[in-house]
Design a protein around this motif. Sequence first.
Motif, short mmCIF file in Angstrom:
data_model
loop_
_atom_site.label_atom_id
_atom_site.label_comp_id
_atom_site.label_asym_id
_atom_site.label_seq_id
_atom_site.Cartn_x
_atom_site.Cartn_y
_atom_site.Cartn_z
N GLY A 378 -5.60 -7.89 5.85
CA GLY A 378 -4.86 -8.02 7.10
C GLY A 378 -3.36 -8.03 6.90
O GLY A 378 -2.61 -7.74 7.84
N ALA A 379 -2.90 -8.33 5.67
CA ALA A 379 -1.47 -8.33 5.40
C ALA A 379 -0.86 -6.95 5.52
O ALA A 379 0.35 -6.81 5.74
CB ALA A 379 -1.22 -8.90 3.99
N PHE A 380 -1.68 -5.90 5.38
CA PHE A 380 -1.16 -4.53 5.49
C PHE A 380 -0.74 -4.20 6.92
O PHE A 380 -0.02 -3.22 7.14
CB PHE A 380 -2.20 -3.52 5.02
N ASP A 381 -1.19 -4.98 7.90
CA ASP A 381 -0.79 -4.73 9.28
C ASP A 381 0.71 -4.90 9.48
O ASP A 381 1.27 -4.42 10.47
CB ASP A 381 -1.54 -5.67 10.22
N LEU A 382 1.38 -5.58 8.53
CA LEU A 382 2.82 -5.80 8.64
C LEU A 382 3.62 -4.55 8.32
O LEU A 382 4.80 -4.47 8.67
CB LEU A 382 3.25 -6.93 7.70
N VAL A 383 3.01 -3.58 7.64
CA VAL A 383 3.76 -2.41 7.19
C VAL A 383 3.20 -1.10 7.72
O VAL A 383 3.64 -0.03 7.28
CB VAL A 383 3.81 -2.36 5.64
N GLY A 384 2.27 -1.14 8.63
CA GLY A 384 1.71 0.10 9.16
C GLY A 384 0.94 -0.12 10.43
O GLY A 384 0.48 -1.23 10.72
N ARG A 385 0.80 0.95 11.18
CA ARG A 385 -0.01 0.90 12.39
C ARG A 385 -1.48 0.81 12.02
O ARG A 385 -1.87 1.22 10.92
CB ARG A 385 0.26 2.14 13.24
N PRO A 386 -2.31 0.28 12.93
CA PRO A 386 -3.73 0.12 12.61
C PRO A 386 -4.40 1.39 12.10
O PRO A 386 -5.19 1.35 11.16
CB PRO A 386 -4.34 -0.34 13.94
N ILE A 387 -4.07 2.54 12.71
CA ILE A 387 -4.69 3.79 12.28
C ILE A 387 -4.25 4.16 10.87
O ILE A 387 -5.01 4.71 10.08
CB ILE A 387 -4.37 4.92 13.28
N GLU A 388 -2.99 3.82 10.50
CA GLU A 388 -2.50 4.11 9.16
C GLU A 388 -3.14 3.17 8.14
O GLU A 388 -3.48 3.59 7.02
CB GLU A 388 -0.98 3.97 9.13
N VAL A 389 -3.29 1.91 8.53
CA VAL A 389 -3.94 0.95 7.62
C VAL A 389 -5.39 1.37 7.37
O VAL A 389 -5.88 1.33 6.24
CB VAL A 389 -3.88 -0.47 8.21
N ARG A 390 -6.07 1.78 8.44
CA ARG A 390 -7.46 2.21 8.29
C ARG A 390 -7.55 3.44 7.37
O ARG A 390 -8.44 3.53 6.53
CB ARG A 390 -8.08 2.52 9.65
N ALA A 391 -6.62 4.38 7.54
CA ALA A 391 -6.63 5.58 6.69
C ALA A 391 -6.39 5.20 5.24
O ALA A 391 -7.05 5.73 4.33
CB ALA A 391 -5.57 6.56 7.17
N MET A 392 -5.48 4.27 5.00
CA MET A 392 -5.21 3.84 3.63
C MET A 392 -6.42 3.15 3.01
O MET A 392 -6.79 3.41 1.87
CB MET A 392 -3.99 2.92 3.60
N LEU A 393 -7.06 2.26 3.78
CA LEU A 393 -8.24 1.57 3.27
C LEU A 393 -9.40 2.53 3.07
O LEU A 393 -10.22 2.34 2.16
CB LEU A 393 -8.64 0.45 4.25
N THR A 394 -9.48 3.56 3.89
CA THR A 394 -10.51 4.59 3.69
C THR A 394 -10.30 5.30 2.37
O THR A 394 -11.24 5.50 1.59
CB THR A 394 -10.48 5.60 4.84
N ARG A 395 -9.06 5.67 2.10
CA ARG A 395 -8.76 6.35 0.84
C ARG A 395 -9.03 5.43 -0.35
O ARG A 395 -9.57 5.86 -1.38
CB ARG A 395 -7.32 6.84 0.83
N LEU A 396 -8.64 4.15 -0.22
CA LEU A 396 -8.89 3.21 -1.31
C LEU A 396 -10.38 3.03 -1.55
O LEU A 396 -10.85 3.07 -2.70
CB LEU A 396 -8.24 1.86 -0.98
N THR A 397 -11.15 2.85 -0.47
CA THR A 397 -12.59 2.64 -0.61
C THR A 397 -13.27 3.86 -1.20
O THR A 397 -14.13 3.75 -2.09
CB THR A 397 -13.21 2.30 0.76
N ASP A 398 -12.90 5.05 -0.73
CA ASP A 398 -13.49 6.27 -1.27
C ASP A 398 -13.15 6.46 -2.74
O ASP A 398 -13.98 6.89 -3.54
CB ASP A 398 -13.02 7.48 -0.45
N PHE A 399 -11.91 6.14 -3.09
CA PHE A 399 -11.49 6.26 -4.49
C PHE A 399 -12.32 5.34 -5.38
O PHE A 399 -12.81 5.74 -6.45
CB PHE A 399 -10.00 5.92 -4.61
N LEU A 400 -12.53 4.09 -4.94
CA LEU A 400 -13.29 3.14 -5.74
C LEU A 400 -14.76 3.52 -5.80
O LEU A 400 -15.39 3.43 -6.86
CB LEU A 400 -13.12 1.73 -5.16
N LYS A 401 -15.31 3.97 -4.66
CA LYS A 401 -16.72 4.37 -4.68
C LYS A 401 -16.95 5.59 -5.57
O LYS A 401 -18.01 5.72 -6.18
CB LYS A 401 -17.18 4.65 -3.25
N SER A 402 -15.97 6.49 -5.61
CA SER A 402 -16.13 7.67 -6.47
C SER A 402 -16.20 7.28 -7.94
O SER A 402 -16.73 8.03 -8.76
CB SER A 402 -14.97 8.65 -6.24
N ARG A 403 -15.67 6.10 -8.29
CA ARG A 403 -15.72 5.60 -9.67
C ARG A 403 -16.83 4.55 -9.84
O ARG A 403 -16.91 3.91 -10.90
CB ARG A 403 -14.37 4.99 -10.04
#
Length: 585
Positions: A378-403
């Motif tokens: 939730g701390a990421f909400d301070l530096v980005g809009r909800p859609i941007e935070v979701r996109a970043m978390l999507t990329r992070l989750t996909d990156f981790l799942k790929s490994r």
Amino acid sequence: MAVAPDRTKQHLLPGLRKAATGIPGLDEITGGGLPAGRTTLVCGTAGSGKTLLSLQFLVYGASALGEPGVFISFEERPEDLVVNVASLGVDLAALVAEHQIYLDHVEAGLDQMEPTGSYDLEGLFVRLGYAIDQIGAKRVVLDTLEVLFQGLRDSTVVRGELRRLFRWLSDRGITAMVTAEAGATTLTRYGIEEYVSDCVLSLHQDLDSGISTRRLRVVKYRGSQHGSNECPFLIDANGVALFAITSLSLDHPAGTERLSSGVAKLDQMLGGKGFLEGSAILVSGHAGSGKGSLCAHFADAVCRRGQRCLYLALEESPLQIARNMRSIGIDMVHWQEAGLLTVRSLRPTGAGLEWHLMEMQRLVQLIDPAVVVVDQIGAFDLVGRPIEVRAMLTRLTDFLKSRNVTVMMSALISGEADETESQAGISSLIDSWIVLRNVEYQGERNRTLSVLKSRGMAHSNQVREFLVSDHGVDLIDVQLGPDGVLLGSARLAAQTAARATREERGREAARQRAVIDRKRMLTESAVVQLQTQFQAEQAELEAALDAEATRLGDLRMSQAASERERSTNVVVPPRTRPLRAKRRS
């Protein structure tokens, strides 16, 4: 009539050759790199990273692929370029000395030009041809090319000379990159370069709430498919790096191993074994509901199995976390000293979302953990809009799942918001969702835990009371009352009453047992008396029978003796002939 192409044979057709850039993420969204033997335009605003990106493209080709490169600058001098690139750990001077890179600076200011007849780039062709021949270059960068056309107003001349330059480079098999400044309403100042280039990359910076974010977009790419979305990128000590969601495919491995949560009763709620390996786990709850404690238990369980864990804290320092977790019986310092636990604190407002994403990705690649804990997202909400935070978390989750890395993220639920609504933006990313609640009940607050969902396994639907003590986290078995599940003092009161009832029932049972024992003793005593009386009477009867038997035996013996005496004293008379009767005549 049009005939549909045979897609089964498309892989046999010759495709466009690609030149790898060595820039993380860029080669992915371009399908392998920039068009080999063609020209790519990199346009953008001041400070967007055009020069650095082009130098990274050139250095990678020379140092990693054995493709020497020429860099011609129309603004910066070679010595300035050497110093600037040194900040990225690149020894440009050494590459120049090894004839892998050729640096040249062309003075092309208005004070250096004097119009005399028609305009052309023959002088540049000569100078560029010499540089290429000097080192056998395969790559060329022309930095800020529009400087050559300043002062010209005839766009036809500009377009014609650019086309001639790009064709000249292509005929020599050169993979070229040209940088250009962005125009007010067009991609470039003249609005021409993008039309004659085979590939166009657009760079720019956004400023939102004081946070600057660099972005890259592939505007066009002739002869190749490519990602068309804007991708945030950053410039760090390793150069330019971007991580685009369009570069990720949904082909993650699906692990079947199970990982303990570190809380035995929570494992029981998760099919008796814990979370699935390689899954994404969300722990959401209000402030003080125990999210950090649950994350620490999971990290502790990972380390106990001898696996590495990366703990990313967005609100507390490593020392604070170690102190706080020590109060519930978890020694995080021990695991850090053992090399199994790495704790990193990141201040969300210190950089943009893309920097945090790249830093987390870099740490994962460096440490190679089995589990990553992010506390709290939730701390990421301070530096980005909800859609941007979701996109970043999507990329992070996909990156981790790929490994095949398991990730546990904690999220704060604000105010009276419902947990399913506040986290709806990332719910589709989550495999297992643990919900913690602070429940006000009879004048006190109590914690509860439930499993909202857990893909791929059977899981409990119960709401369990959640306790945090100096022995760690524990879940209490469900205690039902007249109005539903009992919590806190009400549960303790009910348990006390139930215990008192059990004790009273125990005492009553003891009293009943004592009565029964007394009756049993009396009965047994009576039985003993009866047995004694019976035995006495039996013995008396047996004695009488024995005496009677003795008397009868003596009597028979006496009779027998008397018989014998009588037979001895009797006289037998002499034997006479019997009389016969006379026969009548």
